[in-house]
Design a protein around this motif. Sequence first.
Motif, short mmCIF file in Angstrom:
data_model
loop_
_atom_site.label_atom_id
_atom_site.label_comp_id
_atom_site.label_asym_id
_atom_site.label_seq_id
_atom_site.Cartn_x
_atom_site.Cartn_y
_atom_site.Cartn_z
N ILE A 113 0.83 -1.21 0.00
CA ILE A 113 0.00 0.00 0.00
C ILE A 113 0.87 1.25 0.00
N LYS A 114 1.87 1.28 0.86
CA LYS A 114 2.74 2.46 0.95
C LYS A 114 3.48 2.73 -0.35
N SER A 115 3.75 1.69 -1.12
CA SER A 115 4.49 1.87 -2.38
C SER A 115 3.70 2.74 -3.36
N LEU A 116 2.38 2.83 -3.17
CA LEU A 116 1.54 3.66 -4.05
C LEU A 116 1.33 5.07 -3.50
N SER A 117 1.76 5.33 -2.28
CA SER A 117 1.64 6.65 -1.64
C SER A 117 0.23 7.22 -1.74
N PRO A 118 -0.79 6.47 -1.33
CA PRO A 118 -2.16 6.99 -1.43
C PRO A 118 -2.40 8.12 -0.44
N ASP A 119 -3.27 9.05 -0.80
CA ASP A 119 -3.64 10.11 0.13
C ASP A 119 -4.42 9.55 1.31
N LEU A 120 -5.26 8.55 1.06
CA LEU A 120 -6.06 7.94 2.12
C LEU A 120 -5.99 6.42 2.00
N THR A 121 -5.68 5.77 3.12
CA THR A 121 -5.66 4.31 3.18
C THR A 121 -6.79 3.85 4.08
N VAL A 122 -7.64 2.96 3.55
CA VAL A 122 -8.73 2.38 4.33
C VAL A 122 -8.51 0.87 4.36
N ASP A 147 4.44 9.06 13.85
CA ASP A 147 5.85 9.00 13.48
C ASP A 147 6.02 8.64 12.01
N ARG A 148 5.02 7.91 11.45
CA ARG A 148 5.12 7.46 10.07
C ARG A 148 4.13 8.21 9.18
N LYS A 149 3.90 9.45 9.53
CA LYS A 149 2.89 10.23 8.81
C LYS A 149 3.20 10.31 7.32
N SER A 150 4.46 10.34 6.98
CA SER A 150 4.81 10.43 5.57
C SER A 150 4.49 9.15 4.81
N GLU A 151 4.32 8.05 5.55
CA GLU A 151 4.02 6.77 4.91
C GLU A 151 2.51 6.54 4.81
N PHE A 152 1.80 6.74 5.91
CA PHE A 152 0.35 6.71 5.90
C PHE A 152 -0.12 8.16 6.05
N LYS A 153 -0.43 8.81 4.95
CA LYS A 153 -0.80 10.21 5.02
C LYS A 153 -2.07 10.41 5.84
N HIS A 154 -3.10 9.67 5.47
CA HIS A 154 -4.35 9.65 6.22
C HIS A 154 -4.87 8.22 6.18
N CYS A 155 -5.52 7.79 7.24
CA CYS A 155 -5.96 6.39 7.25
C CYS A 155 -7.14 6.16 8.17
N TYR A 156 -7.90 5.14 7.83
CA TYR A 156 -8.93 4.56 8.68
C TYR A 156 -8.71 3.06 8.70
N PHE A 215 -11.19 0.52 16.16
CA PHE A 215 -11.10 1.51 15.09
C PHE A 215 -9.95 2.46 15.38
N ILE A 216 -9.12 2.66 14.39
CA ILE A 216 -7.98 3.56 14.53
C ILE A 216 -7.94 4.45 13.30
N ASN A 217 -7.71 5.73 13.51
CA ASN A 217 -7.70 6.62 12.36
C ASN A 217 -6.67 7.73 12.52
N GLN A 218 -6.23 8.20 11.40
CA GLN A 218 -5.46 9.43 11.33
C GLN A 218 -6.05 10.22 10.17
N ALA A 219 -7.16 10.85 10.45
CA ALA A 219 -7.91 11.61 9.45
C ALA A 219 -8.80 12.58 10.20
N ASN A 220 -9.59 13.35 9.49
CA ASN A 220 -10.35 14.41 10.16
C ASN A 220 -11.84 14.13 10.27
N TYR A 221 -12.27 12.89 9.99
CA TYR A 221 -13.66 12.45 10.12
C TYR A 221 -14.59 13.02 9.06
N THR A 222 -14.10 13.79 8.13
CA THR A 222 -14.98 14.34 7.09
C THR A 222 -14.97 13.50 5.82
N GLU A 223 -14.03 12.58 5.71
CA GLU A 223 -13.88 11.80 4.48
C GLU A 223 -15.12 10.93 4.24
#
Length: 252
Positions: A113-122, A147-156, A215-223
């Motif tokens: 998944i990280k190899s594709l550098s997606p903006d959002l990973t679900v 710490d790995r924000k550059s790898e998982f930009k945003h995620c759910y 449930f774990i997320n690094q996003a703003n809940y608006t997605e």
Amino acid sequence: MNIAILIGVSDYIRATKLPACKNDVQIINKVITHSGKYESVLLIDSETSSASVKEKVSNFIRQHENETIEEIFFYFSGHGMFTDGEFHYALTDYDPKRIKNTTYENSEIDQLIKSLSPDLTVKIVDACNAGVNYIKDLDGYSKALHDRKSEFKHCYFMLSSESSQNSFADNNLSFFTKSFIECIANSETESIRYKDLMDYISDSFMSNKEQTPLFINQANYTEIFISQDSSLKEILNNSLRGLAQLQLEKIP
């Protein structure tokens, strides 16, 4: 571009067969397909040996490696286990004596998944012990994500059970996936956020002491996951009714 990888493993050679898992992935695929949100979808619900699945997923990732990926949606339903510090997605030929060869390691899925550098990973995982996908300590997990924000930009991440728990199903549908689908089928709004799904599932399992989704997320809940319409709700309700009827017919 939005892409999706959907894997459902029902047949096992050395483990209990899971008939519900094929239905799980097929009903999720109905949602994904009907939404029109995902331009490219890999559905794997047959030929689910380790060699076959790994080849299909690797080819799919390579197909999109030079494209801009806005979202990747990953779904798995099947046996899961945690051993030697790693969560494993068990495939049809799972063999406890050849665990690396006959399962998909979660770290490998993440690396793909990280190899594709997606903006959002679900990532949605309906499997036993799903809550140990990364590290045992939830506070440490949150720190690792930052710490790995550059790898998982945003995620759910939606995981069907805690580390020491099983994920339950009847013969036709897994309970976690059923709740996911019911959220869409019962929604009073057109747009369904990932946060709406998490809230609905949490409420569904509130009184269930044997299975607690994580449930774990690094996003703003608006997605927004999808925008549903009456035709999708009808498709899902018909599917749920059909599967429920099959279950009743099997009760003597």
